[in-house]
Design a protein around this motif. Structure first.
Motif, PDB file in Angstrom:
ATOM      1  N   GLU A  57     -11.056 -55.258  44.322  1.00 54.78           N
ATOM      2  CA  GLU A  57     -10.196 -56.331  43.816  1.00 54.78           C
ATOM      3  C   GLU A  57     -10.558 -56.710  42.384  1.00 54.78           C
ATOM      4  O   GLU A  57      -9.676 -56.888  41.542  1.00 54.78           O
ATOM      5  CB  GLU A  57     -10.273 -57.548  44.738  1.00 54.78           C
ATOM      6  CG  GLU A  57      -9.586 -57.331  46.067  1.00 54.78           C
ATOM      7  CD  GLU A  57      -9.788 -58.477  47.052  1.00 54.78           C
ATOM      8  OE1 GLU A  57     -10.341 -59.526  46.653  1.00 54.78           O
ATOM      9  OE2 GLU A  57      -9.400 -58.308  48.219  1.00 54.78           O
ATOM     10  N   ILE A  58     -11.843 -56.800  42.087  1.00 50.63           N
ATOM     11  CA  ILE A  58     -12.268 -57.122  40.719  1.00 50.63           C
ATOM     12  C   ILE A  58     -11.890 -55.988  39.778  1.00 50.63           C
ATOM     13  O   ILE A  58     -11.366 -56.217  38.685  1.00 50.63           O
ATOM     14  CB  ILE A  58     -13.788 -57.397  40.677  1.00 50.63           C
ATOM     15  CG1 ILE A  58     -14.103 -58.701  41.412  1.00 50.63           C
ATOM     16  CG2 ILE A  58     -14.294 -57.448  39.240  1.00 50.63           C
ATOM     17  CD1 ILE A  58     -15.585 -58.914  41.667  1.00 50.63           C
ATOM     18  N   SER A  59     -12.117 -54.749  40.212  1.00 47.75           N
ATOM     19  CA  SER A  59     -11.781 -53.587  39.389  1.00 47.75           C
ATOM     20  C   SER A  59     -10.289 -53.525  39.111  1.00 47.75           C
ATOM     21  O   SER A  59      -9.870 -53.204  37.993  1.00 47.75           O
ATOM     22  CB  SER A  59     -12.222 -52.293  40.085  1.00 47.75           C
ATOM     23  OG  SER A  59     -13.598 -52.267  40.273  1.00 47.75           O
ATOM     24  N   ASP A  68     -16.802 -55.396  53.072  1.00 42.56           N
ATOM     25  CA  ASP A  68     -16.421 -56.588  52.307  1.00 42.56           C
ATOM     26  C   ASP A  68     -16.820 -56.460  50.846  1.00 42.56           C
ATOM     27  O   ASP A  68     -16.072 -56.816  49.946  1.00 42.56           O
ATOM     28  CB  ASP A  68     -17.049 -57.844  52.912  1.00 42.56           C
ATOM     29  CG  ASP A  68     -16.447 -58.236  54.244  1.00 42.56           C
ATOM     30  OD1 ASP A  68     -15.366 -57.725  54.594  1.00 42.56           O
ATOM     31  OD2 ASP A  68     -17.076 -59.058  54.954  1.00 42.56           O
ATOM     32  N   ARG A  69     -18.025 -55.925  50.595  1.00 47.82           N
ATOM     33  CA  ARG A  69     -18.495 -55.729  49.229  1.00 47.82           C
ATOM     34  C   ARG A  69     -17.598 -54.731  48.493  1.00 47.82           C
ATOM     35  O   ARG A  69     -17.202 -54.966  47.352  1.00 47.82           O
ATOM     36  CB  ARG A  69     -19.939 -55.230  49.221  1.00 47.82           C
ATOM     37  CG  ARG A  69     -20.538 -55.138  47.814  1.00 47.82           C
ATOM     38  CD  ARG A  69     -21.823 -54.331  47.778  1.00 47.82           C
ATOM     39  NE  ARG A  69     -21.666 -52.942  48.143  1.00 47.82           N
ATOM     40  CZ  ARG A  69     -21.115 -52.007  47.347  1.00 47.82           C
ATOM     41  NH1 ARG A  69     -20.673 -52.321  46.165  1.00 47.82           N
ATOM     42  NH2 ARG A  69     -21.018 -50.765  47.762  1.00 47.82           N
ATOM     43  N   CYS A  70     -17.255 -53.637  49.165  1.00 44.38           N
ATOM     44  CA  CYS A  70     -16.377 -52.635  48.547  1.00 44.38           C
ATOM     45  C   CYS A  70     -14.995 -53.226  48.266  1.00 44.38           C
ATOM     46  O   CYS A  70     -14.396 -52.951  47.215  1.00 44.38           O
ATOM     47  CB  CYS A  70     -16.251 -51.410  49.453  1.00 44.38           C
ATOM     48  SG  CYS A  70     -17.740 -50.402  49.536  1.00 44.38           S
ATOM     49  N   GLY A  99      -9.038 -53.630  35.450  1.00 46.26           N
ATOM     50  CA  GLY A  99      -8.429 -52.372  35.032  1.00 46.26           C
ATOM     51  C   GLY A  99      -6.915 -52.378  35.023  1.00 46.26           C
ATOM     52  O   GLY A  99      -6.289 -51.404  34.621  1.00 46.26           O
ATOM     53  N   ARG A 100      -6.320 -53.470  35.493  1.00 41.49           N
ATOM     54  CA  ARG A 100      -4.867 -53.621  35.546  1.00 41.49           C
ATOM     55  C   ARG A 100      -4.210 -52.498  36.349  1.00 41.49           C
ATOM     56  O   ARG A 100      -3.264 -51.874  35.925  1.00 41.49           O
ATOM     57  CB  ARG A 100      -4.302 -53.725  34.142  1.00 41.49           C
ATOM     58  CG  ARG A 100      -4.789 -54.983  33.447  1.00 41.49           C
ATOM     59  CD  ARG A 100      -4.384 -55.143  32.042  1.00 41.49           C
ATOM     60  NE  ARG A 100      -2.996 -54.783  31.809  1.00 41.49           N
ATOM     61  CZ  ARG A 100      -2.514 -54.471  30.625  1.00 41.49           C
ATOM     62  NH1 ARG A 100      -3.282 -54.499  29.584  1.00 41.49           N
ATOM     63  NH2 ARG A 100      -1.250 -54.156  30.482  1.00 41.49           N
ATOM     64  N   PHE A 101      -4.759 -52.261  37.532  1.00 45.68           N
ATOM     65  CA  PHE A 101      -4.153 -51.303  38.445  1.00 45.68           C
ATOM     66  C   PHE A 101      -4.191 -51.867  39.854  1.00 45.68           C
ATOM     67  O   PHE A 101      -4.981 -52.743  40.166  1.00 45.68           O
ATOM     68  CB  PHE A 101      -4.848 -49.934  38.391  1.00 45.68           C
ATOM     69  CG  PHE A 101      -6.174 -49.890  39.099  1.00 45.68           C
ATOM     70  CD1 PHE A 101      -6.244 -49.494  40.427  1.00 45.68           C
ATOM     71  CD2 PHE A 101      -7.340 -50.239  38.446  1.00 45.68           C
ATOM     72  CE1 PHE A 101      -7.460 -49.451  41.085  1.00 45.68           C
ATOM     73  CE2 PHE A 101      -8.567 -50.199  39.095  1.00 45.68           C
ATOM     74  CZ  PHE A 101      -8.627 -49.802  40.411  1.00 45.68           C
TER      75      PHE A 101
END
Length: 166
Positions: free
Chosen positions: A47-49, A40-42, A53-55
């Motif tokens: 999702e935040i990254s 879940d943390r990963c 990062g717009r990817f």
């Protein structure tokens, strides 16, 4: 007498084995809970990254031609999540008509020959917006060398002022 003694010994051995299995099961359940929390943390970190990062990431299953998109890929395509993940043919139809032959050839070569790809193309979103992207795919192989699928990502190449989603 000896048979009774053996029966008690056997019963004791079964009780000890069951006790060991119960303790082991509880330990495995605790390890599974820790692994789920880490997963879940990963997932949240990804999702935040993706948003920052717009990817976005995607996966193509070679056996079913089923495509799975991350939330950001749904957003890039302006596709409602309730529509679900598109089949491969529909996913390719999001590309600009001039880019589709290149995309189809890259995906076919990856599935048939196990060749990774990277290209720039344009996506036409559900709302009719054109979005420039960098697409990259890396083949996933089984033990026998067969291509099982393709893991990939899209990078949004639009300028911040051009973004219409998110």
């Amino acid at each position: 007498m000896i048979l009774n003694y053996l029966a008690y010994l056997l019963a004791l051995a079964v009780i000890v084995a069951c006790g060991y299995l119960i303790v082991r099961l509880r330990k495995l359940q605790a390890e599974l809970l820790i692994a789920r929390l880490e997963l879940d943390r990963c997932q949240l970190t990804l999702e935040i990254s993706e948003d920052v990062g717009r990817f976005g990431s995607w996966h193509l299953d070679a056996r079913t031609n089923g495509v799975k998109w991350s939330n950001y890929v749904f957003d890039m395509h302006e596709r409602r999540h309730s529509l679900g993940h598109p089949p491969l043919e529909n996913a390719i139809h999001y590309y600009h008509p001039d880019d589709r032959p290149m995309v189809q050839a890259a995906v076919a070569r990856a599935l048939e020959e196990g060749v990774d790809f990277e290209f720039r193309a344009r996506i036409l979103t559900e709302n009719g917006n054109e979005l420039p992207v960098l697409a990259r795919g890396t083949c996933q192989f089984g033990g026998d060398g067969e291509v099982l699928g393709i893991f990939g990502c899209f990078v949004d190449l639009s300028k911040p002022e051009e973004r219409k989603f998110g």
